[in-house]
Design an enzyme around this catalytic site. Sequence first.
Site, PDB file in Angstrom:
ATOM      1  N   THR A  13      36.884  47.236  40.302  1.00  0.00           N
ATOM      2  CA  THR A  13      35.567  46.816  40.780  1.00  0.00           C
ATOM      3  C   THR A  13      34.531  46.804  39.673  1.00  0.00           C
ATOM      4  O   THR A  13      33.678  45.917  39.606  1.00  0.00           O
ATOM      5  CB  THR A  13      35.104  47.743  41.924  1.00  0.00           C
ATOM      6  OG1 THR A  13      36.028  47.630  43.009  1.00  0.00           O
ATOM      7  CG2 THR A  13      33.723  47.375  42.414  1.00  0.00           C
ATOM      8  N   SER A  62      43.323  48.248  40.723  1.00  0.00           N
ATOM      9  CA  SER A  62      44.006  49.503  40.392  1.00  0.00           C
ATOM     10  C   SER A  62      45.275  49.774  41.194  1.00  0.00           C
ATOM     11  O   SER A  62      46.123  50.548  40.723  1.00  0.00           O
ATOM     12  CB  SER A  62      43.044  50.688  40.501  1.00  0.00           C
ATOM     13  OG  SER A  62      42.534  50.835  41.799  1.00  0.00           O
ATOM     14  N   THR A  96      38.706  52.025  41.547  1.00  0.00           N
ATOM     15  CA  THR A  96      38.591  53.343  42.166  1.00  0.00           C
ATOM     16  C   THR A  96      39.753  53.692  43.090  1.00  0.00           C
ATOM     17  O   THR A  96      39.941  54.865  43.425  1.00  0.00           O
ATOM     18  CB  THR A  96      37.275  53.458  42.956  1.00  0.00           C
ATOM     19  OG1 THR A  96      37.228  52.428  43.950  1.00  0.00           O
ATOM     20  CG2 THR A  96      36.078  53.333  42.038  1.00  0.00           C
TER      21      THR A  96
END
Length: 331
Positions: A13, A62, A96
């Site tokens: 992000t 991620s 994240t």
Amino acid sequence: MRPRVAFIGTGGTIASVGRGPLDLHDYTAAGKMLHAAELLERFPEAREVAEVVPVRFANVPSPKIAFPEWLELLRICDRLAAEERDLAGIVIGHGTASLEETAYFLSLTLKHPLPVVVVGSQRPNSALSTDAGLNLVNAIRVAACPRAWGLGALVVLNDEVHAAREVTKTSTSRMQTFRSPDFGCLAHADGDRLAWYRKPLRRAAPDTEFDPRSLKALPRVDIAYSYAGSDGAAVRAFRAAGAQGIVSAGFAPGFVTPDEAEALGEAAAAGVVVAQSTRAGSGRVFPTTKLREAGFVPADNLTPQKARILLALALTVTRDPREVERIFGEY
């Protein structure tokens, strides 16, 4: 003279560009991410706190990051620590979703005391009131701070500094998502200075016994999540898939259903190392008589996803459950 800090971008992000300033949740559909140098151009304030050396790595969400990428990041950190003159620290930009897992792996495997700070954001860098810029600046400040040396990998978001072992993502979209439930953060990244309050005591980089650099893969470790009526089918499927270790994410404070206990006991009897964690998100699993009789290893207060990483690394040095229990007690 400004400190020198390397910045490795992996995507996520913090690197993402949405379709407009109000695109806060569907920005991945735009398919655009900035590499490290481009992100520094978007937030030139980062260069006011340090001389930042961008390192191009990858631009991926991620959930696509796992052991191959961890190993490459580990080797890049090794190279930067050895070759970059007067380097004060390293920052890794990261999505994240799995940020805490990358940070914990690095915290267990780095062999230098140089600060390595993993940073992300909850809003894309294109969003109104994005947290990407300030998080990046604060991560650079922490990486350049002498007090961050020898603490293992650190995580910085929302003006807080957390130990990689202790931090976890607790909310899908709120800005204060990264928390250390049992012990709290290590420091605050305030406007005037970094205010440090405590140090983690568990073993972390560079004082660890793990070195996966020569491995092609970690031993397979899976997580079996307990729920009312779970019958052990997942445990048996993991064994069939070749699991060498299983983390049981049990009911708090570390229980499973009778059927699941039977399946886990069969696995332990067959040589699979079983670590008992909980799905609660905080609090220790105690070394009870029942756990010892079953041959299970208490996972202390590690979340299941962190216990999985430690168990996989432990299995690279021992298969003895009692030695694995020692490792869980030290790290």
